[in-house]
Design an enzyme around this catalytic site. Structure first.
Site, PDB file in Angstrom:
ATOM      1  N   GLY A 165       0.773  -1.242  -0.014  1.00  0.00           N
ATOM      2  CA  GLY A 165       0.099   0.006   0.087  1.00  0.00           C
ATOM      3  C   GLY A 165       0.801   1.168  -0.087  1.00  0.00           C
ATOM      4  O   GLY A 165       0.354   2.267   0.413  1.00  0.00           O
ATOM      5  N   LYS A 166       2.182   1.055  -0.488  1.00  0.00           N
ATOM      6  CA  LYS A 166       2.964   2.267  -0.481  1.00  0.00           C
ATOM      7  C   LYS A 166       3.059   3.104  -1.868  1.00  0.00           C
ATOM      8  O   LYS A 166       3.259   4.373  -1.916  1.00  0.00           O
ATOM      9  CB  LYS A 166       4.456   1.767   0.032  1.00  0.00           C
ATOM     10  CG  LYS A 166       4.195   1.272   1.298  1.00  0.00           C
ATOM     11  CD  LYS A 166       5.743   0.745   1.580  1.00  0.00           C
ATOM     12  CE  LYS A 166       5.851   0.055   3.003  1.00  0.00           C
ATOM     13  NZ  LYS A 166       7.129  -0.647   3.277  1.00  0.00           N
ATOM     14  N   VAL A 167       3.089   2.388  -3.116  1.00  0.00           N
ATOM     15  CA  VAL A 167       3.365   2.961  -4.139  1.00  0.00           C
ATOM     16  C   VAL A 167       2.338   2.577  -5.343  1.00  0.00           C
ATOM     17  O   VAL A 167       2.082   1.636  -5.389  1.00  0.00           O
ATOM     18  CB  VAL A 167       4.737   2.524  -4.802  1.00  0.00           C
ATOM     19  CG1 VAL A 167       5.193   3.276  -6.053  1.00  0.00           C
ATOM     20  CG2 VAL A 167       5.812   3.108  -3.419  1.00  0.00           C
TER      21      VAL A 167
END
Length: 346
Positions: free
Chosen positions: A298-300
């Site tokens: 769920g970061k990039v």
């Protein structure tokens, strides 16, 4: 045969490449019609230019590895001065041992990666970084300067960003070489975070400061670092990452999305992401983990992301130079996140 002297080794200075002097746009555009790493690099350069042209996007630069000692310092100075980066997350060595060190008037020197006697270098107080030499006695001056800056501060916990701002303030009065990222960022109000700050030359200065002032001393608060950078992410919303190397700066910056969620704040995944690395993806390490893998955490986002498997001194001048000469940065509004953070905004 006479023994070599220190001056015999420390003669030819490493010079910093200047992206403004080399229009690499035709070269990088031509590389887009090639294959393998050439095409990857060309796409990365276009993505960086997209970040800059996106007026709602804040750009976070991460730095890991021996970059400035190798001649990349002026590239980053120019990115800061031309409003092509809004925050920096780095290892301590890049910011202190290499940038602040040179701002004090010291140099890195061309050396050799083989055929040199490292025991002889040790005797002469010369440190080696692959094919680059540094005067250890000058590094000690750098250590002591950070101690003196710490000694002058109010005894309390500081984020690394706050302490580096004090370093910038010091350089604004005492710099002997003004081509400094610390100084340029201080002047442009671009925050610099060094999450593992003690793991560098400044760490020795901090140890000396606390040793000499056991009852009342300043300290570094790594959680405060994380909170401040997360505040930047929340304030910015749309962000692009230009990551040189991996390590702590890469993970620290990517994790702000998750941290914001834990704080109950909506912050989208990083919209753009480019990483330059030589790390091998097969060992499962953070430095080599792909940006698509980061999406699973769920970061990039995966729409505009590109891994470039290349040594930084080859790739960074091309990526940064391409974006500089394409001009997507022109007309960008300075974010001045240092001022935002100094307001103590929740």
């Amino acid at each position: 045969m006479a023994r070599m002297k220190k001056a015999d080794y420390l003669g030819e200075v490493v010079k910093h490449i200047e992206i403004s002097k080399h229009n690499v746009v035709p070269l990088v555009d031509a590389m887009n019609d090639m294959a393998f790493s050439a095409r990857d690099l060309a796409r990365a350069a276009r993505i960086y230019n997209l970040m800059l042209a996106d007026k709602n996007c804040s750009v976070i630069l991460t730095l890991a590895g021996s970059l400035f000692s190798a001649g990349l310092k002026k590239v980053v100075v120019d990115l800061v001065r031309h409003n092509m980066v809004d925050a920096i997350v780095s290892t301590g060595a890049v910011i202190v041992d290499q940038d602040f060190f040179e701002a004090l008037g010291f140099k890195h020197y061309k050396g050799a990666s083989c055929g040199v006697d490292d025991n002889e270098l040790r005797r002469l107080h010369i440190d080696r970084i692959y094919d680059t030499f540094i005067d250890e006695d000058e590094l000690r001056v750098c250590d002591d300067t950070t101690r003196r800056i710490a000694d002058a501060l109010e005894p309390r916990p500081y984020s690394s960003r706050e302490f580096i701002e004090e370093m910038g303030k010091y350089l604004s009065k005492h710099a002997r070489n003004k081509d400094s990222v610390v100084l340029a960022a201080y002047e442009a109000r671009v925050p610099i975070f060094v999450p593992a700050f003690s793991d560098c030359s400044a760490g020795f200065g901090m140890v000396a400061h606390q040793w000499n002032n056991p009852a009342r001393h300043m300290s570094l608060d790594s959680a405060r670092d994380f909170l401040e950078l997360t505040k930047v992410k929340i304030e910015a919303r749309d962000t692009g990452l230009l990551m040189i190397g991996g390590g702590v700066p890469k993970n620290f910056t990517q994790d702000t999305v998750v941290a914001a969620d834990i704080m109950g704040k909506a912050a989208p995944m990083h919209k753009y992401a480019v990483q330059v690395t030589v790390a091998d993806v097969r060992d499962g390490a953070l430095s080599s983990s792909t940006l698509k893998e980061a999406s699973s955490w769920g970061k990039v986002e995966t729409t505009h992301e590109q891994m470039v498997f290349s040594e930084a001194t080859l790739a960074v001048p091309l990526i940064a130079g391409y974006a500089y000469h394409k001009g997507g940065w022109k007309g960008r509004k300075p974010r001045k996140y240092s001022d935002f953070l100094n307001k103590g905004t929740r």
